[in-house]
Scaffold this motif. Structure first.
Motif, PDB file in Angstrom:
ATOM      1  N   PHE A  87      17.175  10.672  41.328  1.00  0.00           N
ATOM      2  CA  PHE A  87      18.580  10.877  40.951  1.00  0.00           C
ATOM      3  C   PHE A  87      18.762  10.762  39.440  1.00  0.00           C
ATOM      4  O   PHE A  87      19.396  11.611  38.807  1.00  0.00           O
ATOM      5  N   ILE A 139      21.683   8.545  48.025  1.00  0.00           N
ATOM      6  CA  ILE A 139      20.301   8.068  47.933  1.00  0.00           C
ATOM      7  C   ILE A 139      19.859   7.395  49.228  1.00  0.00           C
ATOM      8  O   ILE A 139      18.784   7.673  49.764  1.00  0.00           O
ATOM      9  N   PHE A 188      27.021   7.605  44.076  1.00  0.00           N
ATOM     10  CA  PHE A 188      25.787   8.335  44.370  1.00  0.00           C
ATOM     11  C   PHE A 188      24.805   7.493  45.174  1.00  0.00           C
ATOM     12  O   PHE A 188      23.869   8.020  45.771  1.00  0.00           O
ATOM     13  N   GLU A 220      20.135  13.927  37.344  1.00  0.00           N
ATOM     14  CA  GLU A 220      21.569  13.864  37.037  1.00  0.00           C
ATOM     15  C   GLU A 220      21.750  13.746  35.520  1.00  0.00           C
ATOM     16  O   GLU A 220      21.853  12.653  34.964  1.00  0.00           O
TER      17      GLU A 220
END
Length: 374
Positions: A338, A267, A263, A342
């Motif tokens: 995030f 970002i 991830f 998430e």
């Protein structure tokens, strides 16, 4: 890699809250010495060699990278931390905690500060019975007999009673997690921490191959021109590396630890790419993300911007020296968003702004204990 040794310890207490004394000692041993692999039942016995309160006694099996003399020193510190008061009087006395090394691998040690195997263990039923419970087939290195056989030659006739209460075994990191991912801003120390944990706990490392990316130096010179090829090349490389390395189970390693997670690509792409580029990038990312193994624990190391800039300057990579505070803040805000959105990740944020976990062992242990107890 630190070599792990198996040692067996005897713990006893006859003052105060005896159950709590034993549990506190176990917790400190797990924090400061190594993983607790087994804990025997608790056995109540009369005081041995003097008139006093009944004792609670146990034996534990520990995996440690400490050598015997260092281990003895660590155990004495734990006794002191738990408030043991040593007297100058001769003979045995009441004590809130007593920790002895019974066995250390198959070593035989006779020194001024340490004798292993413990010189009196074969004479004491309160040692042999709990030890036999967790290590019946272990060989006494001098007697050359199994512990379960050694009990038969013990002349101790004192009464020993199993107590109903049970102690809690702290779960080591190597048992708790199969895959840990450490993330953080540029210069947060994620690679350094991943390597430290890997060395101590015999973990397989998956480290980002940023140094092999030909677009990275060019990107810091001309962000607009090289942002898209940089982010796409990082995404492809990270996907391939994580897919390959996480699929290969190493029988000689306890778990896997990486200094990045896939991830991260999204970002950084949010910060560096133009809107049209990002929409195309997101389509590719979403396809790859479905196939990536998710970590059991996702750790985000937070460093304030001032410390990040200091770390970046200290490590001296030429192409990073022009990084601006505003860029680092955008990256941090991306991670923050995030982590908040998430929900399927087991996320742990650790603020290391006031820590130096390389030079200061206490700071490193604080991080490890935070992970253990999370």
């Amino acid at each position: 890699m630190n070599i792990q040794h198996t040692t067996y310890l005897s713990l006893g207490t006859n003052q105060g809250n005896k159950l709590e004394n034993l549990q506190n000692a176990i917790n400190l041993i797990a924090d400061d010495i190594g993983g607790i692999l087994k804990i025997s039942s608790i056995y109540k016995t009369p005081s041995w060699g003097f008139d006093g309160n009944d004792f609670y006694n146990i034996c534990i099996k520990v995996s440690t990278n400490q050598q015997p003399e260092a281990l003895m020193s660590s155990l004495l510190k734990i006794e002191n931390e738990l408030g043991r008061q040593r007297s100058t009087k001769e003979g045995y006395q009441d004590r809130n905690i007593d920790i002895d090394i019974l066995l250390f691998e198959d070593h035989i040690i006779f020194s001024k500060t340490l004798i292993v195997p413990h010189s009196k263990m074969l004479q004491r039923k309160f040692v042999l019975i709990p030890l036999s419970e967790i290590a019946p087939t272990v060989i006494h290195p001098i007697e050359k007999k199994q512990i379960s056989i050694c009990i038969q030659g013990c002349d101790d006739t004192s009464e020993i009673i199993k107590v109903n209460e049970a102690l809690k075994r702290p779960i080591p990191i190597s048992e708790k997690y199969n895959y840990i991912a450490i993330e953080g801003n540029i210069g947060a120390g994620k690679t350094t921490l991943a390597n430290l944990i890997s060395t101590e706990f015999n973990a397989k490392t998956v480290l980002e191959r940023f140094a092999d990316n030909p677009f990275l130096p060019k990107f810091y010179e001309d962000k607009e021109r090289y942002a898209f090829p940089l982010e796409m090349s990082f995404l492809a490389d990270r996907y391939q590396q994580l897919t390959d390395d996480l699929a290969q189970f190493d029988l000689f390693k306890n778990f896997i630890i990486s200094d990045y997670y896939i991830f991260k690509s999204l970002i950084f792409a949010q910060v560096t790419l133009q809107k049209e580029e990002y929409l195309l990038y997101r389509k590719m990312f979403d396809l790859m993300y479905k196939e990536i193994t998710k970590p059991d624990l996702y750790i985000y190391l937070f460093q304030n911007t001032e410390r990040l800039l200091e770390n970046i300057k200290r490590r001296g990579r030429d192409y990073e020296q022009k990084i601006e505070p505003a860029y680092l803040k955008k990256i941090h805000n991306g991670y923050k968003s995030f982590i908040k959105t998430e929900k399927n990740l087991n996320s742990l944020i650790i603020d290391v702004s006031e820590m130096d976990f390389v030079a200061n062992k206490k700071d490193y242990l604080k991080i490890i204990n935070t992970i253990k107890h999370f």
